[in-house]
Design an enzyme around this catalytic site. Structure first.
Site, PDB file in Angstrom:
ATOM      1  N   HIS A 148       0.826  -1.222   0.000  1.00  0.00           N
ATOM      2  CA  HIS A 148       0.000   0.000   0.000  1.00  0.00           C
ATOM      3  C   HIS A 148       0.856   1.266   0.000  1.00  0.00           C
ATOM      4  O   HIS A 148       0.497   2.275   0.611  1.00  0.00           O
ATOM      5  CB  HIS A 148      -0.953   0.018   1.201  1.00  0.00           C
ATOM      6  N   ASN A 191     -10.254  -2.926   2.343  1.00  0.00           N
ATOM      7  CA  ASN A 191      -9.934  -2.931   0.910  1.00  0.00           C
ATOM      8  C   ASN A 191     -11.199  -2.685   0.096  1.00  0.00           C
ATOM      9  O   ASN A 191     -12.306  -2.666   0.644  1.00  0.00           O
ATOM     10  CB  ASN A 191      -9.361  -4.299   0.512  1.00  0.00           C
ATOM     11  N   TYR A 208       0.786  -4.283  12.605  1.00  0.00           N
ATOM     12  CA  TYR A 208       0.770  -2.885  12.150  1.00  0.00           C
ATOM     13  C   TYR A 208       1.622  -1.949  13.003  1.00  0.00           C
ATOM     14  O   TYR A 208       2.214  -1.006  12.493  1.00  0.00           O
ATOM     15  CB  TYR A 208      -0.681  -2.381  12.017  1.00  0.00           C
TER      16      TYR A 208
END
Ligand code: HDE
Length: 699
Positions: free
Chosen positions: A78, A151, A365
């Site tokens: 991304h 998404n 993350y």
């Protein structure tokens, strides 16, 4: 030599600050990062006019030192993205189902930041790559930040986080050669897929036009995993999150995508930027599929399996709020680049399920943010800090820390009665899901059906969309050098749809069909088609938010252009003018109309529909221009609606003589405006699908 003076003013945060102004112009003075006013920003300090640069030149060193450190690591996936500020408005009170702050009251507004992205390409790749799009939303709620990191496709390639690094390695550039960039059309990706049958459902979405959206504004978003909503009593409801674009779904054709990437690699970001800066604010409805344990137990598939959807016919998504993107960022780096989404950023009322992909994301993350932003203090950055509520804790120090607590006490509990305290009533409490079992590395049996929903997706598409899927597969596999990879994929497709497999094998020139892949579960043939899965069945019914490209040439009918512009504007669309030269063209009243594009710089792929308005003076010259011929020929081949006036010569030169069909409107015929209105209202359908050409799909 220039001189300067210093003046004391209040800074924006209320404290006194030194603001330097240049004496000559009164402009802000240029300073070093230590605030010293710079007298000369063009010349280094040297020993002698032509001599060596001096070590003591702190002005030069300060400037170049900072420049040398401007880059931060791009996101490993991304990397290429575009962000915008927005507002979420609650339209349904969900307080009986969740205590999540944004849903407590109809009309409640929550600030948001959204980042759209492609997945595989690097930061400098192009917008129209065939790729999944990220749709990440940060809600700055008054009970903390909530990140919904989704998404534009509701399923994912893999069922378990353990596989993610391999999947990403396989899709990205091959390590020896460093290419292809932003392309899944290569051996490594398809080799990996051929050995990972759980990916086949996602592959069907990936090969559909979902991965070449017309705009960020015309795509759906999905939270993908099943989450939990928790109410004040601690009761849990399962939920899947859907973002439905009010603009309707819309994609481009592959041939358009290829050409847009050349003509305007920033097409998606430019489109969103223009929409935001011209007040055309895109909106999405947040719709929830909510269900209980009984439904989960009775559903054909495991609700923890991220490669599965819950068909909308079974659980209709219910609208609960609207997201409006209303403000462009005023600094790309500070917002879009530094925004740090984390799936584990949840708030009271939102909780996780045991989806093994989601669980793995929750570990991952934070690592990424530390790596990219370089400090555990990334939450203090403007784009990341909680805005709806204060942040109070005893965390301290670390790189780039500011705002440490003042005073003696930096721990809790403390007997000084200083500082913040936990709150068992208001604070986040994890849902007390019962957990038991031996520690194992085993995929649940309930995850074993890899083909049934892939088939369901395929049979839900219109014939045109099915053909697009076939030709996308033919393109991608045609770029693979290994015949065994092509054969293996066709073998998987045989478990999905024999006609698709056969059509693809024919397209690839395979002499015979390979055997079907070994399937852990036979493909179910009884799952019904679902209209929600098709783009074309969910397109817009208006031209709002779309662009009509009007190619003009000298002597064109100015009144007609005014009328056309009026009708398009009334429909909520925009008109952009293209002329042989960027300078513009003169209409039949002698007025010069400035163009936004020259015909060489504004190919018809950039527009949703086109019109060609030509006058006697410009007719022959325009028809002789190869770029103008391509403009019309492409628009025709891409199934676009075409308005025209005095364009016979151009039609002829483009090889379209006598081919004008009922998707082409002769706007010069009558001047009562009826044809113009009919043309603009037909443009709402976006494409004339019955026309033979590339819209139907390349062979
Ligand atoms: Fe991500 N993902 N991901 N992902 N993802 C990242 O975090 C990761 C997954 C998604 O605009 C990274 O800040 C793992 C699924 C979006 O800033 C990284 C796994 C879905 C974005 C990361 C997944 C996503 C990311 C890279 C499997 C769809 C962009 C930069 C366990 C639901 C957010 C970053 C933005 C970003 C890891 C799977 C969506 C590396 C380990 C499934 C939209 O941390």
């Amino acid at each position: 030599m220039k001189s300067s003076e210093t003046q004391l003013q209040n800074s924006t945060d209320g404290g006194p600050a030194e603001v330097h102004q240049t004496v000559e112009t009164g402009a802000e003075a240029l300073t070093t990062s230590q605030g010293v006013t710079i007298s000369d920003n063009q010349n280094s300090l040297t020993a002698g006019v032509r001599g060596p640069t001096l070590l003591e030149d702190f002005v030069l060193r300060d400037k170049i030192f900072h420049f040398d450190h401007e880059r931060i690591p791009e996101r490993v996936v991304h990397a290429r993205g575009f962000g915008a500020h927005g507002t979420f408005e609650c339209t349904r009170d969900l307080s009986d189902i969740t205590r999540a702050a944004p849903f407590q009251e109809v009309g409640k507004l929550t600030e948001t930041f959204v980042r759209f992205s492609t997945v595989a390409g690097n930061k400098g790749s192009f917008d129209l790559a065939r790729d999944v799009r990220g749709f990440a939303v940060k809600f700055y709620t008054d009970e903390g930040n909530w990140d919904l990191v989704g998404n534009n496709i509701p399923v994912f390639f893999i069922q378990d986080a353990m596989k993610f690094p391999d999947l990403v390695h396989a899709v990205k550039d091959e390590p020896d050669r460093g290419f292809p960039q932003a392309q899944s059309a290569h051996d490594n990706f398809w080799d990996y897929i051929s050995l990972t049958p759980e990916s086949m459902h996602m592959v069907m979405w990936q090969m559909s036009d979902r991965t070449i959206p017309r705009s960020f504004r015309t795509m759906e978003g999905f939270g993908v995993h099943t989450f939990r909503l928790i109410n004040a009593e601690g009761a849990s409801t399962f939920v899947k999150f859907h973002w439905k674009p009010r603009q309707g779904l819309q994609s481009v054709l592959w041939d358009e995508a290829v050409k847009i990437n050349g003509a305007d690699p920033d097409h998606h970001r430019r489109d969103l930027w223009e929409a935001l800066t011209t007040g055309d604010h895109p909106q999405w409805d947040l719709c929830l599929q909510m269900f209980d344990q009984d439904f989960a137990d009775s559903f054909d598939f495991d609700i923890l399996d991220p490669t599965k959807i819950i068909p909308e016919e079974l659980i209709p998504p219910e609208p609960v709020g609207t997201l409006t993107l209303d403000r462009a960022v005023d600094n790309f780096f500070e917002f879009t680049e530094q925004v740090a989404f984390c799936t584990q950023h949840v708030i009271p009322g939102i909780d996780f399920t045991e989806d093994p992909l989601l669980q793995g994301r929750n570990f991952s993350y934070l690592d990424t943010q530390l790596k990219r932003l370089g400090s555990p203090n990334f939450s203090q950055l403007e784009v990341n800090r909680p805005r709806g509520c204060p942040m109070h804790n005893f965390q301290q120090d670390g790189q780039m820390r500011k705002g440490n607590r003042r005073g003696r006490v930096n721990y809790e509990p403390n007997g000084f009665e200083e500082g913040p305290r936990e709150d068992p009533l208001k604070g986040y409490v994890s849902y007390a899901a019962p957990v038991e079992g031996a520690k194992v590395r085993i995929r649940a049996e309930s995850f074993a059906d890899h083909y049934s929903q892939a088939r369901q997706f395929y049979i839900s598409q219109t014939a045109v969309e099915q053909e697009h899927i076939r030709s996308a597969l033919a393109f991608e596999l045609g770029r693979c050098e290994q015949a065994r990879v092509r054969r293996a994929i066709v073998g998987h497709l045989r478990n999905i749809d024999e006609d698709l497999a056969q059509g693809l094998a024919d397209g690839l020139g395979m002499p015979e069909l390979p055997p079907p892949a070994t399937a852990a579960r036979p493909t179910r043939q009884d799952l019904p088609a679902s209209d929600a899965l098709s783009i074309l069945k969910n397109g817009p019914e208006t031209f709002a938010g779309r662009v009509l490209g009007v190619l003009i040439a000298d002597g064109f009918d100015g009144t007609l252009l005014d009328r056309l512009t009026g009708a398009v504007t009334e429909a909520g669309g925009k008109v952009k003018l293209i002329a042989p030269r960027i300078y513009g063209a003169r209409d039949d009243r002698g007025d010069l109309c400035e163009a936004q594009f020259s015909v060489a710089g504004g190919p018809s792929v950039l527009f949703d529909a086109v019109a060609v308005l030509i006058g006697p003076e410009g007719e022959a010259a325009l028809a002789a221009m190869p770029q103008a011929q391509t403009f019309l020929r492409d628009a025709f081949a891409h199934g676009k609606f075409i308005g025209h006036a005095m364009a016979e010569k151009l039609f002829e030169a483009a090889g379209l003589q006598g081919k004008a069909d009922d998707g082409c409107f002769d706007l010069g015929l009558v001047d009562d405006g009826e044809t113009v209105d009919a043309f603009v209202s037909r443009c709402a359908r976006l494409r004339h699908w019955s026309r033979d050409g590339l819209a139907k799909a390349a062979p």
